[in-house]
Design a protein around this motif. Structure first.
Motif, PDB file in Angstrom:
ATOM      1  N   GLN A 193      -5.580  -0.407  -2.237  1.00  0.00           N
ATOM      2  CA  GLN A 193      -5.459   0.029  -3.610  1.00  0.00           C
ATOM      3  C   GLN A 193      -5.733   1.516  -4.159  1.00  0.00           C
ATOM      4  OE1 GLN A 193      -8.111  -3.033  -5.655  1.00  0.00           O
ATOM      5  NE2 GLN A 193      -7.676  -2.369  -7.709  1.00  0.00           N
ATOM      6  N   ASN A 194      -6.316   2.115  -3.080  1.00  0.00           N
ATOM      7  CA  ASN A 194      -6.349   3.601  -3.125  1.00  0.00           C
ATOM      8  C   ASN A 194      -4.803   4.139  -2.843  1.00  0.00           C
ATOM      9  OD1 ASN A 194      -6.761   6.429  -3.113  1.00  0.00           O
ATOM     10  ND2 ASN A 194      -8.756   6.066  -2.192  1.00  0.00           N
ATOM     11  N   ALA A 195      -4.004   4.287  -3.943  1.00  0.00           N
ATOM     12  CA  ALA A 195      -2.841   4.579  -3.935  1.00  0.00           C
ATOM     13  C   ALA A 195      -2.541   5.939  -3.653  1.00  0.00           C
ATOM     14  CB  ALA A 195      -2.144   4.139  -5.160  1.00  0.00           C
ATOM     15  N   ASN A 196      -3.340   6.833  -3.892  1.00  0.00           N
ATOM     16  CA  ASN A 196      -3.265   8.308  -3.451  1.00  0.00           C
ATOM     17  C   ASN A 196      -3.266   8.482  -2.244  1.00  0.00           C
ATOM     18  OD1 ASN A 196      -2.926  10.237  -5.930  1.00  0.00           O
ATOM     19  ND2 ASN A 196      -4.879   9.117  -6.623  1.00  0.00           N
ATOM     20  N   MET A 197      -4.358   7.957  -1.582  1.00  0.00           N
ATOM     21  CA  MET A 197      -4.400   8.093   0.103  1.00  0.00           C
ATOM     22  C   MET A 197      -3.405   7.269   0.831  1.00  0.00           C
ATOM     23  SD  MET A 197      -7.062  10.030   0.723  1.00  0.00           S
ATOM     24  CE  MET A 197      -7.181   9.731   2.127  1.00  0.00           C
ATOM     25  N   ALA A 198      -3.192   6.028   0.411  1.00  0.00           N
ATOM     26  CA  ALA A 198      -2.083   5.341   0.941  1.00  0.00           C
ATOM     27  C   ALA A 198      -0.880   6.184   1.057  1.00  0.00           C
ATOM     28  CB  ALA A 198      -1.909   4.038   0.400  1.00  0.00           C
ATOM     29  N   LEU A 199      -0.384   6.651  -0.218  1.00  0.00           N
ATOM     30  CA  LEU A 199       0.929   7.181  -0.344  1.00  0.00           C
ATOM     31  C   LEU A 199       1.079   8.592   0.613  1.00  0.00           C
ATOM     32  CD1 LEU A 199       1.985   6.762  -3.892  1.00  0.00           C
ATOM     33  CD2 LEU A 199       2.850   5.627  -1.990  1.00  0.00           C
ATOM     34  N   SER A 200      -0.296   9.188   0.490  1.00  0.00           N
ATOM     35  CA  SER A 200      -0.391  10.482   1.265  1.00  0.00           C
ATOM     36  C   SER A 200       0.133  10.221   2.871  1.00  0.00           C
ATOM     37  CB  SER A 200      -1.569  11.138   0.988  1.00  0.00           C
ATOM     38  OG  SER A 200      -2.716  10.657   1.824  1.00  0.00           O
ATOM     39  N   ILE A 201      -0.263   9.418   3.521  1.00  0.00           N
ATOM     40  CA  ILE A 201      -0.143   9.174   4.909  1.00  0.00           C
ATOM     41  C   ILE A 201       1.158   8.198   5.188  1.00  0.00           C
ATOM     42  CG2 ILE A 201      -2.506   9.434   5.254  1.00  0.00           C
ATOM     43  CD1 ILE A 201      -2.429   6.416   6.154  1.00  0.00           C
ATOM     44  N   SER A 202       1.609   7.685   4.446  1.00  0.00           N
ATOM     45  CA  SER A 202       2.808   6.649   4.322  1.00  0.00           C
ATOM     46  C   SER A 202       3.922   7.546   4.448  1.00  0.00           C
ATOM     47  CB  SER A 202       2.894   5.580   3.356  1.00  0.00           C
ATOM     48  OG  SER A 202       1.798   4.960   3.472  1.00  0.00           O
ATOM     49  N   HIS A 203       5.248   6.793   5.126  1.00  0.00           N
ATOM     50  CA  HIS A 203       6.396   7.339   5.278  1.00  0.00           C
ATOM     51  C   HIS A 203       7.272   6.596   4.124  1.00  0.00           C
ATOM     52  CE1 HIS A 203       5.105   7.441   9.876  1.00  0.00           C
ATOM     53  NE2 HIS A 203       5.684   8.511   9.722  1.00  0.00           N
ATOM     54  N   ARG A 204       7.094   5.156   3.904  1.00  0.00           N
ATOM     55  CA  ARG A 204       7.681   4.557   2.827  1.00  0.00           C
ATOM     56  C   ARG A 204       6.469   3.946   2.131  1.00  0.00           C
ATOM     57  NH1 ARG A 204      11.154   1.184   3.284  1.00  0.00           N
ATOM     58  NH2 ARG A 204      10.864   0.694   5.499  1.00  0.00           N
ATOM     59  N   ALA A 205       6.898   3.330   1.128  1.00  0.00           N
ATOM     60  CA  ALA A 205       6.009   2.495  -0.002  1.00  0.00           C
ATOM     61  C   ALA A 205       6.905   1.507  -0.833  1.00  0.00           C
ATOM     62  CB  ALA A 205       5.089   3.308  -0.555  1.00  0.00           C
ATOM     63  N   TYR A 206       6.167   0.189  -0.850  1.00  0.00           N
ATOM     64  CA  TYR A 206       6.788  -0.684  -2.003  1.00  0.00           C
ATOM     65  C   TYR A 206       5.424  -0.696  -3.190  1.00  0.00           C
ATOM     66  CZ  TYR A 206      10.155  -2.022   1.489  1.00  0.00           C
ATOM     67  OH  TYR A 206      11.295  -1.997   2.311  1.00  0.00           O
ATOM     68  N   VAL A 207       6.018  -1.203  -4.180  1.00  0.00           N
ATOM     69  CA  VAL A 207       4.937  -1.405  -5.348  1.00  0.00           C
ATOM     70  C   VAL A 207       5.039  -2.804  -5.763  1.00  0.00           C
ATOM     71  CG1 VAL A 207       4.443  -0.844  -7.656  1.00  0.00           C
ATOM     72  CG2 VAL A 207       5.405   1.019  -6.357  1.00  0.00           C
ATOM     73  N   LEU A 208       4.104  -3.343  -5.677  1.00  0.00           N
ATOM     74  CA  LEU A 208       4.111  -5.092  -6.089  1.00  0.00           C
ATOM     75  C   LEU A 208       3.296  -5.098  -7.283  1.00  0.00           C
ATOM     76  CD1 LEU A 208       4.923  -7.812  -4.430  1.00  0.00           C
ATOM     77  CD2 LEU A 208       2.581  -7.819  -3.778  1.00  0.00           C
ATOM     78  N   GLU A 209       4.213  -5.887  -8.257  1.00  0.00           N
ATOM     79  CA  GLU A 209       3.507  -6.272  -9.515  1.00  0.00           C
ATOM     80  C   GLU A 209       4.055  -7.562  -9.937  1.00  0.00           C
ATOM     81  OE1 GLU A 209       5.380  -3.818 -12.477  1.00  0.00           O
ATOM     82  OE2 GLU A 209       4.652  -1.831 -11.625  1.00  0.00           O
TER      83      GLU A 209
END
Length: 236
Positions: A193-209
């Motif tokens: 849920q801490n999107a800032n931290m997650a995105l900072s260490i990830s190569h790629r990401a998905y957003v789920l709504e």
């Protein structure tokens, strides 16, 4: 390495996952971000064999693992560190970790796994005989991740590893996740849920709504997307 195709999961009559599609390549850290109730934990549960999918498929290294029982997935190379840590409070640190290596019978291999985890989490070595229930929240999170690593997974599923932790511990946990990926080459799917931290260490990401993938791409691109900034990063 992992391919999710048109996955639909229900809780009774509630349609929780609505035809999601995801791809995770070997060696990546991929984040799945979204608000509470979006279906993040359901996604991990469906991959890990804990929540049955009604339709669609989960393919791991070319093998269809849809609805394969969780204990069999561990043998295939998938391990889960669950939300809320879920350590065994009455057991010691060492005993909790030993349970993570239940698929191993070679004592030398088990010892190697212990050393690998203790090198990664020196704090656990210091508390080797301490009951897990007496550890701090951060130490319990280290233990939960360490336990998941004892079987030497190729794919590590992390569900909300920063939940309930103080900011300084959050930073430490994310540094350790990066280290697991870089030093051991472990592929990681991170629910956070801490999107800032997650995105900072990830190569790629998905957003789920609300059970659907609404956006995906390079983590750095999503971190700079105005819609993601507004909805998940607290920025306008």
């Amino acid at each position: 390495m992992l391919s999710i195709k048109d996955l639909n999961t229900y809780y009774g009559n509630i349609h929780a996952l609505k035809g999601i599609n995801m791809e995770i390549e070997q060696g990546e850290i991929v984040s799945l971000i979204g608000s509470n109730g979006a279906g993040k934990t359901t996604t991990l549960g469906s991959i890990a064999g804990l929540i049955p999918a009604r339709s669609g498929s989960v393919i791991f290294k070319g093998q269809d693992i849809t609805n394969v029982p969780a204990h069999n997935l561990v043998k295939l190379g998938i391990s889960l560190s669950p939300e809320g840590r879920e350590v065994f409070p009455a057991l010691s640190v060492q005993e909790n970790l030993r349970l993570g290596a239940y698929i191993k019978t070679d004592k030398a291999k088990i010892k190697e796994s212990f050393e690998r985890v203790y090198d990664l989490f020196p704090r656990l070595r210091e508390r080797i005989n301490q009951s897990a229930g007496t550890l701090s929240g951060g130490e319990q999170q280290m233990l939960a991740i360490g336990r998941a690593l004892m079987c030497e997974p190729e794919l590590l599923l992390l569900d909300e590893p920063s939940l309930g932790l103080a900011p300084n511990l959050v930073l430490m946990i994310f540094e350790l996740i990066e280290s697991i990926n870089k030093k051991h080459g472990t592929t990681i799917l991170l629910i956070e849920q801490n999107a800032n931290m997650a995105l900072s260490i990830s190569h790629r990401a998905y957003v789920l709504e609300t059970g659907r993938i609404s956006m995906f791409g390079k983590a750095c691109d999503l971190a700079n997307d105005p819609r993601v900034k507004k909805a998940y990063l607290g920025q306008m």
